[in-house]
Design a protein around this motif. Sequence first.
Motif, mmCIF file in Angstrom:
data_model
loop_
_atom_site.group_PDB
_atom_site.id
_atom_site.type_symbol
_atom_site.label_atom_id
_atom_site.label_comp_id
_atom_site.label_asym_id
_atom_site.label_seq_id
_atom_site.Cartn_x
_atom_site.Cartn_y
_atom_site.Cartn_z
ATOM 1 N N LYS A 1 -1.416 15.974 -3.809
ATOM 2 C CA LYS A 1 -0.069 15.782 -3.270
ATOM 3 C C LYS A 1 0.110 16.550 -1.964
ATOM 4 N N ALA A 2 -0.600 17.652 -1.797
ATOM 5 C CA ALA A 2 -0.442 18.498 -0.609
ATOM 6 C C ALA A 2 -1.269 18.005 0.580
ATOM 7 N N LEU A 3 -2.452 17.458 0.334
ATOM 8 C CA LEU A 3 -3.336 17.068 1.432
ATOM 9 C C LEU A 3 -2.736 16.037 2.397
ATOM 10 N N PRO A 4 -2.019 15.018 1.937
ATOM 11 C CA PRO A 4 -1.395 14.111 2.912
ATOM 12 C C PRO A 4 -0.374 14.818 3.804
ATOM 13 N N TRP A 5 0.340 15.787 3.249
ATOM 14 C CA TRP A 5 1.301 16.556 4.058
ATOM 15 C C TRP A 5 0.576 17.428 5.064
ATOM 16 N N ILE A 6 -0.561 17.972 4.678
ATOM 17 C CA ILE A 6 -1.366 18.759 5.616
ATOM 18 C C ILE A 6 -1.887 17.866 6.734
ATOM 19 N N ALA A 7 -2.319 16.664 6.387
ATOM 20 C CA ALA A 7 -2.793 15.714 7.406
ATOM 21 C C ALA A 7 -1.667 15.353 8.373
ATOM 22 N N LEU A 8 -0.483 15.125 7.839
ATOM 23 C CA LEU A 8 0.655 14.803 8.697
ATOM 24 C C LEU A 8 1.003 15.986 9.611
ATOM 25 N N ALA A 9 0.975 17.195 9.071
ATOM 26 C CA ALA A 9 1.252 18.381 9.876
ATOM 27 C C ALA A 9 0.205 18.545 10.971
ATOM 28 N N TYR A 10 -1.048 18.308 10.638
ATOM 29 C CA TYR A 10 -2.114 18.404 11.637
ATOM 30 C C TYR A 10 -1.905 17.391 12.754
ATOM 31 N N LEU A 11 -1.439 16.212 12.399
ATOM 32 C CA LEU A 11 -1.196 15.165 13.388
ATOM 33 C C LEU A 11 -0.018 15.519 14.299
ATOM 34 N N ILE A 12 1.017 16.113 13.735
ATOM 35 C CA ILE A 12 2.244 16.378 14.484
ATOM 36 C C ILE A 12 2.204 17.695 15.254
ATOM 37 N N LEU A 13 1.653 18.738 14.645
ATOM 38 C CA LEU A 13 1.689 20.060 15.271
ATOM 39 C C LEU A 13 0.835 20.100 16.541
ATOM 40 N N PHE B 1 0.823 -1.204 0.000
ATOM 41 C CA PHE B 1 0.000 0.000 0.000
ATOM 42 C C PHE B 1 0.860 1.258 0.000
ATOM 43 N N ILE B 2 1.981 1.204 0.684
ATOM 44 C CA ILE B 2 2.892 2.352 0.685
ATOM 45 C C ILE B 2 3.422 2.591 -0.718
ATOM 46 N N HIS B 3 3.820 1.531 -1.418
ATOM 47 C CA HIS B 3 4.300 1.673 -2.797
ATOM 48 C C HIS B 3 3.191 2.166 -3.718
ATOM 49 N N PHE B 4 1.988 1.676 -3.503
ATOM 50 C CA PHE B 4 0.835 2.095 -4.300
ATOM 51 C C PHE B 4 0.606 3.607 -4.155
ATOM 52 N N PHE B 5 0.557 4.087 -2.923
ATOM 53 C CA PHE B 5 0.288 5.508 -2.707
ATOM 54 C C PHE B 5 1.482 6.379 -3.081
ATOM 55 N N ARG B 6 2.694 5.851 -2.931
ATOM 56 C CA ARG B 6 3.862 6.612 -3.388
ATOM 57 C C ARG B 6 3.807 6.821 -4.890
ATOM 58 N N PHE B 7 3.414 5.771 -5.618
ATOM 59 C CA PHE B 7 3.281 5.907 -7.064
ATOM 60 C C PHE B 7 2.234 6.958 -7.411
ATOM 61 N N LEU B 8 1.082 6.917 -6.714
ATOM 62 C CA LEU B 8 0.022 7.886 -6.979
ATOM 63 C C LEU B 8 0.491 9.304 -6.739
ATOM 64 N N LEU B 9 1.223 9.524 -5.656
ATOM 65 C CA LEU B 9 1.655 10.874 -5.311
ATOM 66 C C LEU B 9 2.793 11.375 -6.193
ATOM 67 N N LYS B 10 3.568 10.473 -6.784
ATOM 68 C CA LYS B 10 4.676 10.895 -7.647
ATOM 69 C C LYS B 10 4.264 11.056 -9.107
ATOM 70 N N ALA C 1 -1.643 2.535 -11.444
ATOM 71 C CA ALA C 1 -1.005 2.090 -10.199
ATOM 72 C C ALA C 1 -1.443 0.670 -9.849
ATOM 73 N N LYS C 2 -2.692 0.346 -10.083
ATOM 74 C CA LYS C 2 -3.193 -1.009 -9.804
ATOM 75 C C LYS C 2 -2.584 -2.026 -10.767
ATOM 76 N N ARG C 3 -2.389 -1.629 -12.028
ATOM 77 C CA ARG C 3 -1.753 -2.540 -12.990
ATOM 78 C C ARG C 3 -0.314 -2.839 -12.586
ATOM 79 N N ARG C 4 0.386 -1.827 -12.073
ATOM 80 C CA ARG C 4 1.774 -2.017 -11.658
ATOM 81 C C ARG C 4 1.879 -2.833 -10.376
ATOM 82 N N ASN C 5 0.831 -2.832 -9.576
ATOM 83 C CA ASN C 5 0.827 -3.565 -8.310
ATOM 84 C C ASN C 5 -0.461 -4.385 -8.260
ATOM 85 N N PRO C 6 -0.497 -5.553 -8.897
ATOM 86 C CA PRO C 6 -1.746 -6.327 -9.018
ATOM 87 C C PRO C 6 -2.299 -6.858 -7.692
ATOM 88 N N SER C 7 -1.505 -6.826 -6.623
ATOM 89 C CA SER C 7 -2.025 -7.313 -5.350
ATOM 90 C C SER C 7 -3.005 -6.332 -4.709
#
Length: 82
Positions: A22-34, A4-13, A74-80
């Motif tokens: 691409k920005a919303l996951p970083w905002i979520a992480l900042a909200y969690l940490i700040l 799943f990490i590889h799947f979402f990394r592909f999506l974000l790149k 992304a699903k074709r590249r990662n069939p699992s």
Amino acid sequence: MSKFIHFFRFLLKHRKTPWVSKALPWIALAYLILPFDLLPDFLPLLGQIDDLVILPSLLLAAYKMIPKEVIEEAKRRNPSIT
């Protein structure tokens, strides 16, 4: 878990993924940490519920904005991932 990490990394790149997605996951992480919250954690139950609602909502919004062809690629590249 790593698939799943590889799947979402592909999506974000991917170049066709919108910058907002691409920005919303970083905002979520900042909200969690700040140290600030919309509802302070000292409020019983409500302080934790806002984290449980806001973080998944930001990640879901980011996912929903990604074009379907990028997700399918992304699903074709990662069939699992189904």
